[in-house]
Design an enzyme around this catalytic site. Structure first.
Site, PDB file in Angstrom:
ATOM      1  N   HIS A  20       0.841  -1.200   0.000  1.00 29.52           N
ATOM      2  CA  HIS A  20       0.000   0.000   0.000  1.00 29.52           C
ATOM      3  C   HIS A  20       0.881   1.256   0.000  1.00 29.52           C
ATOM      4  O   HIS A  20       0.594   2.219  -0.706  1.00 29.52           O
ATOM      5  CB  HIS A  20      -0.915   0.001   1.225  1.00 29.52           C
ATOM      6  CG  HIS A  20      -1.968  -1.050   1.164  1.00 29.52           C
ATOM      7  ND1 HIS A  20      -3.291  -0.780   0.952  1.00 29.52           N
ATOM      8  CD2 HIS A  20      -1.882  -2.416   1.275  1.00 29.52           C
ATOM      9  CE1 HIS A  20      -3.987  -1.908   0.936  1.00 29.52           C
ATOM     10  NE2 HIS A  20      -3.147  -2.909   1.135  1.00 29.52           N
ATOM     11  N   ASP A 118      -6.712   5.284   3.045  1.00 24.56           N
ATOM     12  CA  ASP A 118      -6.739   3.912   2.546  1.00 24.56           C
ATOM     13  C   ASP A 118      -8.004   3.175   2.970  1.00 24.56           C
ATOM     14  O   ASP A 118      -8.966   3.786   3.431  1.00 24.56           O
ATOM     15  CB  ASP A 118      -5.477   3.181   3.019  1.00 24.56           C
ATOM     16  CG  ASP A 118      -4.990   2.118   2.038  1.00 24.56           C
ATOM     17  OD1 ASP A 118      -5.789   1.640   1.222  1.00 24.56           O
ATOM     18  OD2 ASP A 118      -3.794   1.752   2.105  1.00 24.56           O
ATOM     19  N   THR A 140      -5.884   0.673  -3.545  1.00 21.37           N
ATOM     20  CA  THR A 140      -4.721   0.138  -4.253  1.00 21.37           C
ATOM     21  C   THR A 140      -4.979  -1.246  -4.844  1.00 21.37           C
ATOM     22  O   THR A 140      -4.126  -1.787  -5.528  1.00 21.37           O
ATOM     23  CB  THR A 140      -3.498   0.063  -3.315  1.00 21.37           C
ATOM     24  OG1 THR A 140      -3.806  -0.790  -2.202  1.00 21.37           O
ATOM     25  CG2 THR A 140      -3.125   1.438  -2.794  1.00 21.37           C
ATOM     26  N   GLN A 331      13.160  -6.468  -8.784  1.00 20.22           N
ATOM     27  CA  GLN A 331      12.034  -6.975  -9.567  1.00 20.22           C
ATOM     28  C   GLN A 331      11.751  -6.144 -10.815  1.00 20.22           C
ATOM     29  O   GLN A 331      11.573  -6.695 -11.906  1.00 20.22           O
ATOM     30  CB  GLN A 331      10.780  -7.054  -8.692  1.00 20.22           C
ATOM     31  CG  GLN A 331       9.539  -7.532  -9.438  1.00 20.22           C
ATOM     32  CD  GLN A 331       8.426  -7.985  -8.534  1.00 20.22           C
ATOM     33  OE1 GLN A 331       8.652  -8.733  -7.585  1.00 20.22           O
ATOM     34  NE2 GLN A 331       7.196  -7.552  -8.811  1.00 20.22           N
ATOM     35  N   HIS A 346       1.506 -14.440  -8.056  1.00 16.48           N
ATOM     36  CA  HIS A 346       0.309 -14.676  -7.248  1.00 16.48           C
ATOM     37  C   HIS A 346      -0.827 -13.744  -7.649  1.00 16.48           C
ATOM     38  O   HIS A 346      -1.933 -13.865  -7.145  1.00 16.48           O
ATOM     39  CB  HIS A 346       0.632 -14.492  -5.773  1.00 16.48           C
ATOM     40  CG  HIS A 346       1.075 -13.106  -5.402  1.00 16.48           C
ATOM     41  ND1 HIS A 346       1.909 -12.339  -6.195  1.00 16.48           N
ATOM     42  CD2 HIS A 346       0.808 -12.333  -4.315  1.00 16.48           C
ATOM     43  CE1 HIS A 346       2.128 -11.177  -5.614  1.00 16.48           C
ATOM     44  NE2 HIS A 346       1.473 -11.135  -4.485  1.00 16.48           N
ATOM     45  N   TRP A 349      -2.241  -7.102  -7.000  1.00 14.55           N
ATOM     46  CA  TRP A 349      -2.557  -6.093  -8.018  1.00 14.55           C
ATOM     47  C   TRP A 349      -1.334  -5.293  -8.451  1.00 14.55           C
ATOM     48  O   TRP A 349      -1.176  -4.981  -9.636  1.00 14.55           O
ATOM     49  CB  TRP A 349      -3.660  -5.180  -7.513  1.00 14.55           C
ATOM     50  CG  TRP A 349      -4.244  -4.290  -8.582  1.00 14.55           C
ATOM     51  CD1 TRP A 349      -4.368  -2.941  -8.550  1.00 14.55           C
ATOM     52  CD2 TRP A 349      -4.790  -4.704  -9.844  1.00 14.55           C
ATOM     53  NE1 TRP A 349      -4.963  -2.479  -9.713  1.00 14.55           N
ATOM     54  CE2 TRP A 349      -5.229  -3.548 -10.529  1.00 14.55           C
ATOM     55  CE3 TRP A 349      -4.951  -5.952 -10.465  1.00 14.55           C
ATOM     56  CZ2 TRP A 349      -5.809  -3.591 -11.790  1.00 14.55           C
ATOM     57  CZ3 TRP A 349      -5.535  -5.993 -11.725  1.00 14.55           C
ATOM     58  CH2 TRP A 349      -5.953  -4.822 -12.372  1.00 14.55           C
ATOM     59  N   SER A 351       1.703  -6.352  -8.680  1.00 13.09           N
ATOM     60  CA  SER A 351       2.479  -7.209  -9.581  1.00 13.09           C
ATOM     61  C   SER A 351       1.826  -7.316 -10.954  1.00 13.09           C
ATOM     62  O   SER A 351       2.508  -7.310 -11.984  1.00 13.09           O
ATOM     63  CB  SER A 351       2.648  -8.600  -8.966  1.00 13.09           C
ATOM     64  OG  SER A 351       3.439  -8.548  -7.801  1.00 13.09           O
ATOM     65  N   GLU A 354       2.410  -4.025 -12.788  1.00 16.84           N
ATOM     66  CA  GLU A 354       3.830  -3.917 -13.127  1.00 16.84           C
ATOM     67  C   GLU A 354       4.158  -4.792 -14.333  1.00 16.84           C
ATOM     68  O   GLU A 354       4.864  -4.369 -15.254  1.00 16.84           O
ATOM     69  CB  GLU A 354       4.667  -4.333 -11.915  1.00 16.84           C
ATOM     70  CG  GLU A 354       6.129  -3.961 -12.010  1.00 16.84           C
ATOM     71  CD  GLU A 354       6.866  -4.184 -10.699  1.00 16.84           C
ATOM     72  OE1 GLU A 354       7.857  -3.486 -10.460  1.00 16.84           O
ATOM     73  OE2 GLU A 354       6.463  -5.076  -9.919  1.00 16.84           O
ATOM     74  N   ASP A 370      -7.738 -10.898  -2.945  1.00 18.39           N
ATOM     75  CA  ASP A 370      -8.247 -10.441  -4.242  1.00 18.39           C
ATOM     76  C   ASP A 370      -7.579 -11.130  -5.428  1.00 18.39           C
ATOM     77  O   ASP A 370      -7.962 -10.916  -6.577  1.00 18.39           O
ATOM     78  CB  ASP A 370      -8.068  -8.925  -4.369  1.00 18.39           C
ATOM     79  CG  ASP A 370      -6.598  -8.515  -4.303  1.00 18.39           C
ATOM     80  OD1 ASP A 370      -5.787  -9.255  -3.699  1.00 18.39           O
ATOM     81  OD2 ASP A 370      -6.248  -7.441  -4.828  1.00 18.39           O
ATOM     82  N   GLN A 371      -6.579 -11.975  -5.159  1.00 16.55           N
ATOM     83  CA  GLN A 371      -5.757 -12.525  -6.241  1.00 16.55           C
ATOM     84  C   GLN A 371      -6.533 -13.397  -7.241  1.00 16.55           C
ATOM     85  O   GLN A 371      -6.275 -13.298  -8.456  1.00 16.55           O
ATOM     86  CB  GLN A 371      -4.575 -13.287  -5.641  1.00 16.55           C
ATOM     87  CG  GLN A 371      -3.644 -12.386  -4.848  1.00 16.55           C
ATOM     88  CD  GLN A 371      -2.784 -13.143  -3.856  1.00 16.55           C
ATOM     89  OE1 GLN A 371      -2.650 -14.356  -3.921  1.00 16.55           O
ATOM     90  NE2 GLN A 371      -2.191 -12.410  -2.904  1.00 16.55           N
TER      91      GLN A 371
END
Length: 482
Positions: A20, A118, A140, A331, A346, A349, A351, A354, A370-371
């Site tokens: 976050h 947040d 996010t 990364q 995984h 969000w 990742s 990106e 949420d994945q």
């Protein structure tokens, strides 16, 4: 009104996870380049991870420390989710909620024109409103997941209008968790995600862009009655640091062929079970594809990576095709490298976004929260393929290997994600410009109300308090003019 031409002051208040803090910091950088002074508020240990970047990159961002109360088993080094033992998460949330008075003191001291908060702190906008400060939530996680949650809240007996976005039969725990959170909120408003959205001032910011989730942005806008404004990808650019350039992983990657290597990472705060670890390791070996795998273990647990790899005969079989690293790797630099041809992820969000920005197709292995829904979106937009589990929730090495091979070799997936990457680069900061417009509009309205009241107080003493009907009338006039 001359003061409105000066820098607007924004206080940003993310949840205590690095996943976050990072997008909040990236948004802070964008705003600081557009006539905003940004106060980024978090705990000292959380801010420590970015303090060197802030000092080097932008003088218009100030770090503001929030000190949590001292609780047993929660020393200051655990005032972050990064490295926090899982059993202490409820304690951290309790300490965070107990800091609301300290946060109110920070708002009073810095008097920002706007608060951006947040998803777990509905008391933050409440504190802002007491001081006539508008408050906007910045989410996010993905619009798709948020829309699914809000749909379950608003229309529990109606099917979600986009059937491809759903939980699989074996994801019953996710369904049960969402139903419970919605039921709890209807009973006592205890779902903080929903509560935080409902408290946002007309606008909700969300990490994403219209090319992948425009229909979900529109649907969520309808569901919650707020204007959902995407902020764009907010991805940190790869470092040009000499130390990073010469790191062992980058040196190893340089020797591989173009798009021949997959990067494997499951985020900084998720830890694989033994079963998943062995299935993924075996799948990587069976795939015959080059790979860089960054492995992390729960803090405080004495686990030998070498022993785990030895158990599956890794060292006898991998040769120079794979590299396993424990801890940290660059990364962004790896994903941005032309020799990287896939991302085993995984589907957190950050990742996902990106990977899309760098044009790297995704081998999706969602784990929790949420994945799974993010993974469905990845497949819907053609940016990757999901590794399916069996009905007993197990990953199977042959399925892992098969999907890795398909993604690395599939020209359609590569073309689709390359197109998404190009669109992101061509738009540059188009979304941020709209964000700035919306935030300035909120600040102007609030300032007009605050400035109108004192000027009319002597003339309209008979009307009542500053928060009486006259003030409400002025606010309605201002709202209707937008």
């Amino acid at each position: 009104m001359d003061s409105m031409q000066k820098n607007l002051k924004v206080l940003m208040f993310p949840w205590l996870g690095h996943g976050h803090l990072s997008p909040y910091y990236e948004l802070a950088k964008k705003l600081s380049h557009r006539n905003f002074t940004v106060y980024l508020c978090s705990t000292p240990v959380n801010l420590k991870s970015i303090e060197k970047k802030v000092g080097f990159e932008d003088s218009l961002i100030q770090l503001i420390e929030l000190h949590l109360p001292n609780l047993p088993d929660l020393p200051p080094c655990y005032h972050t989710t990064n490295g926090l033992p899982s059993h202490l998460m409820p304690t951290l949330k309790k300490a965070f909620d107990m800091s609301k008075n300290s946060f109110f003191d920070i708002l009073t001291k810095y008097k920002p024109d706007l608060l951006i908060y947040d998803f777990l702190q509905p008391w933050a906008p409440e504190a802002a409103f007491k001081l006539d400060i508008p408050a906007v939530q910045f989410i996010t996680s993905s619009t798709t997941q948020t829309a699914l949650l809000f749909h379950a809240y608003k229309k529990p007996d109606v099917e979600f209008p986009y059937p491809q976005i759903c939980y699989r039969d074996y994801e019953t725990a996710n369904v049960a968790e969402m139903k419970k959170s919605v039921d709890d909120h209807k009973r006592d408003r205890s779902n903080l995600v929903i509560d935080c959205i409902e408290k946002s001032s007309k606008v909700v910011l969300i990490k994403g862009f219209k090319e992948i989730d425009e229909k979900y942005i529109k649907y969520l806008t309808t569901l919650c009655g707020k204007k959902i404004v995407p902020v764009g990808p907010l991805v940190q650019e790869p470092s040009n640091n000499v130390e990073v350039e010469n790191s062992e992983t980058i040196t190893w990657l340089e020797k591989k062929e173009k798009a021949s290597t997959v990067f494997v990472s499951f985020g900084s705060e998720y830890f694989l079970s033994n079963e998943d670890f062995e299935a993924i390791a075996e799948g990587l070996l069976l795939s015959n594809v080059n790979f860089i795998w960054v492995v992390r273990f729960p803090p405080g647990e004495k686990i030998s990576l070498e022993d785990k790899l030895q158990k599956i005969g890794y060292y006898d079989r991998v040769e120079d095709r794979g590299m396993v690293v424990e801890g940290w790797v660059p990364q962004a630099k790896i994903l941005g490298h032309p020799n990287t041809g896939g991302f085993v992820s995984h589907c957190g969000w950050n990742s996902v976004i990106e990977s899309m920005k760098f044009g790297v197709p995704i081998i999706a292995m969602p784990m929790h929260i949420d994945q799974p829904i993010n993974a469905r979106l990845v497949e819907e937009v053609g940016a990757g393929i999901e590794v399916l589990r069996s009905h007993d929730l197990k990953l199977h090495p042959k399925e892992v290997a098969s999907v890795i091979q398909r993604v690395v070799k599939d020209e359609f997936v590569r073309e689709k994600v390359t197109k998404l990457s190009y669109q992101i680069k061509m738009k540059k900061d188009e979304e941020i410009d709209q964000v700035v417009k919306e935030l300035k509009k909120l600040c102007v309205k609030t300032k007009l109300v605050v400035e109108v009241e004192p000027g009319y107080m002597q003339l309209f003493k008979f009307i009542g308090r500053p928060n009486g009907w006259f003030t409400k009338f002025v606010k309605r006039l201002l709202n209707s003019s937008s």
